[in-house]
Scaffold this motif. Structure first.
Motif, PDB file in Angstrom:
ATOM      1  N   THR A 141       0.822  -1.200   0.000  1.00 28.16           N
ATOM      2  CA  THR A 141       0.000   0.000   0.000  1.00 28.16           C
ATOM      3  C   THR A 141       0.859   1.253   0.000  1.00 28.16           C
ATOM      4  O   THR A 141       0.620   2.208  -0.752  1.00 28.16           O
ATOM      5  CB  THR A 141      -0.926   0.013   1.231  1.00 28.16           C
ATOM      6  N   VAL A 142       1.881   1.275   0.851  1.00 28.72           N
ATOM      7  CA  VAL A 142       2.777   2.424   0.917  1.00 28.72           C
ATOM      8  C   VAL A 142       3.498   2.612  -0.417  1.00 28.72           C
ATOM      9  O   VAL A 142       3.775   3.739  -0.842  1.00 28.72           O
ATOM     10  CB  VAL A 142       3.792   2.267   2.065  1.00 28.72           C
ATOM     11  N   ALA A 143       3.779   1.496  -1.101  1.00 29.67           N
ATOM     12  CA  ALA A 143       4.446   1.588  -2.407  1.00 29.67           C
ATOM     13  C   ALA A 143       3.611   2.390  -3.386  1.00 29.67           C
ATOM     14  O   ALA A 143       4.126   3.241  -4.118  1.00 29.67           O
ATOM     15  CB  ALA A 143       4.714   0.190  -2.957  1.00 29.67           C
ATOM     16  N   GLN A 144       2.308   2.134  -3.415  1.00 34.73           N
ATOM     17  CA  GLN A 144       1.462   2.881  -4.338  1.00 34.73           C
ATOM     18  C   GLN A 144       1.257   4.314  -3.858  1.00 34.73           C
ATOM     19  O   GLN A 144       1.268   5.260  -4.643  1.00 34.73           O
ATOM     20  CB  GLN A 144       0.102   2.209  -4.506  1.00 34.73           C
ATOM     21  N   ALA A 145       1.087   4.475  -2.533  1.00 36.00           N
ATOM     22  CA  ALA A 145       0.780   5.798  -1.995  1.00 36.00           C
ATOM     23  C   ALA A 145       1.977   6.743  -2.065  1.00 36.00           C
ATOM     24  O   ALA A 145       1.844   7.905  -2.430  1.00 36.00           O
ATOM     25  CB  ALA A 145       0.291   5.671  -0.554  1.00 36.00           C
ATOM     26  N   ALA A 146       3.172   6.241  -1.692  1.00 31.79           N
ATOM     27  CA  ALA A 146       4.358   7.102  -1.627  1.00 31.79           C
ATOM     28  C   ALA A 146       5.342   6.841  -2.751  1.00 31.79           C
ATOM     29  O   ALA A 146       5.991   7.767  -3.246  1.00 31.79           O
ATOM     30  CB  ALA A 146       5.059   6.900  -0.276  1.00 31.79           C
ATOM     31  N   GLY A 147       5.460   5.578  -3.164  1.00 34.05           N
ATOM     32  CA  GLY A 147       6.464   5.229  -4.167  1.00 34.05           C
ATOM     33  C   GLY A 147       6.146   5.729  -5.554  1.00 34.05           C
ATOM     34  O   GLY A 147       7.028   6.178  -6.289  1.00 34.05           O
TER      35      GLY A 147
END
Length: 378
Positions: A141-147
């Motif tokens: 999830t963090v990959a899509q949100a921040a990455g």
């Protein structure tokens, strides 16, 4: 031993972050790739679709082909293959080799995620398995949100190839960490899923799986072309992605609490309905910078909210075949990503980018209708 387990969970989370990053890395760089390789939107959409369809295909095939492998060896091999695929994509001189790199990385990613999930649940006691799983899916999830905003900035500032090299860095880090931390653990085997050998799921489960497919297809018909959507405006897509990412993190935290308090059905109806309206509004208002950033933030909040209520209901309604239902749901997410990307590209070429509003409205409306039917059917 406890500290080793914590480090291993951290390594699995890094790997999950890399996997999630690779699934979406091309989105922020798609417009740059189109210019560099001189390809049309529909052709460029296959860069997204090839990865998504191959992941959905390889996930069950890998589970069968590598069923006798230890989870330890499987994780290390998958991280190496995944990194090699991204390196090939970053070095690709043409469209064909770029697609080849995406296929290789999808093969490794489809191998990594189930093995990482199984190992994470084994590292902690049963009462903390939910926390272990949240680390894996939280990394994605963090990959899509921040990455994705970060890789979009890399593509715009440096070159789209460096976005893939950025993913390689995390893949290599995960491979090195796992190699060191797994060396002291017994080989073991990933346990077969419940219901192995059975294929028939309860009828309402198929309806819930259809909701997943339709809502993901509706979202990615627009999301796949976000860099193209704002290419001719002052935004150029970059400020939109951070706003979306911040909203996604907040929504991911809130959805579990809301599902417990008001029930999965209401959360799902609101998430699907509101997201559909926001996607239509984004396409129609794409030239109005301030409004678009606000809409992207709200879109991020509801973009993940369909996951928890659908999984909640799959666990309840699939009974002893819950693992099979969840695996099918994960595969359909990637099929939806690929289908949405393909549909979006065709619509843009045939009718123009404005027509994406009607496309996502029809798909999202269909998802809401199916959800209203099957969330109430026992």
């Amino acid at each position: 031993m406890q500290s080793r387990r914590s480090l291993l969970l951290a390594a699995l989370t890094v790997g999950a972050f890399a996997i999630g990053l690779d699934a979406y890395v091309i989105l922020g760089a798609l417009e740059a790739v189109m210019r560099d390789l001189a390809i049309a939107p529909a052709t460029a959409g296959w860069i997204v679709s090839a990865y998504a369809f191959c992941y959905a295909l390889f996930a069950p095939l890998n589970a069968w082909a590598f069923r006798h492998w230890s989870g330890r060896n499987l994780l290390i091999l998958s991280a190496v293959i995944f990194s090699a695929g991204n390196l090939l994509a970053g070095l690709a001189p043409d469209f064909a080799l770029l697609i080849a790199g995406r296929v290789v990385s999808a093969f490794g990613a489809a191998m990594f995620t189930p093995a990482a999930t199984a190992l994470a649940t084994e590292l902690l006691p049963p009462e903390r398995k939910g926390f272990a799983l949240s680390l894996i899916f939280g990394g994605m999830t963090v990959a899509q949100a921040a990455g994705v905003p970060l890789t979009a900035w890399i593509a715009a500032t440096l070159d789209w190839r460096y976005a893939f090299f950025f993913v390689v860095v995390f893949g290599v880090i995960a491979a090195l960490l796992l190699t060191g931390l797994l060396s002291g653990l017994p080989p073991g085997r990933i346990q077969p899923v419940a219901g192995e050998g059975r294929l028939a799921l309860p009828g309402p489960v198929y309806g819930l799986l259809a909701v997943t497919f339709l809502i993901v297809t509706a979202e990615f018909a627009v999301y796949s072309y976000v860099s193209l959507l704002f290419a001719e405006t002052a935004l150029r897509g970059v400020p939109v992605l951070p706003a979306y990412g911040i909203g996604a993190v907040l929504g991911n935290v809130a959805t579990g609490v809301l599902t417990d308090r008001v029930g999965p059905a209401l959360v799902l109806f609101i998430a699907v309905g509101v997201q559909t309206l926001l996607l239509v509004a984004l396409v129609l208002a794409r030239a109005q910078a301030g409004l678009v950033v606000a809409l992207a933030f709200l879109w991020g909040i509801v973009s993940y909210m369909y996951l928890v209520p659908i999984q909640h209901q799959l666990l309840e309604r699939a009974a002893g075949m819950a693992n099979l239902a969840l695996a099918a749901n994960s595969a359909l997410i990637y099929v939806g990503i690929g289908t949405g990307s393909w549909i979006g590209g065709r619509v843009i070429e045939a009718l123009g980018i404005q027509a994406l509003a009607g496309t996502t409205a029809v798909l999202g409306g269909g998802a809401l209708l199916v959800a209203m039917v099957f969330m109430r059917r026992r």
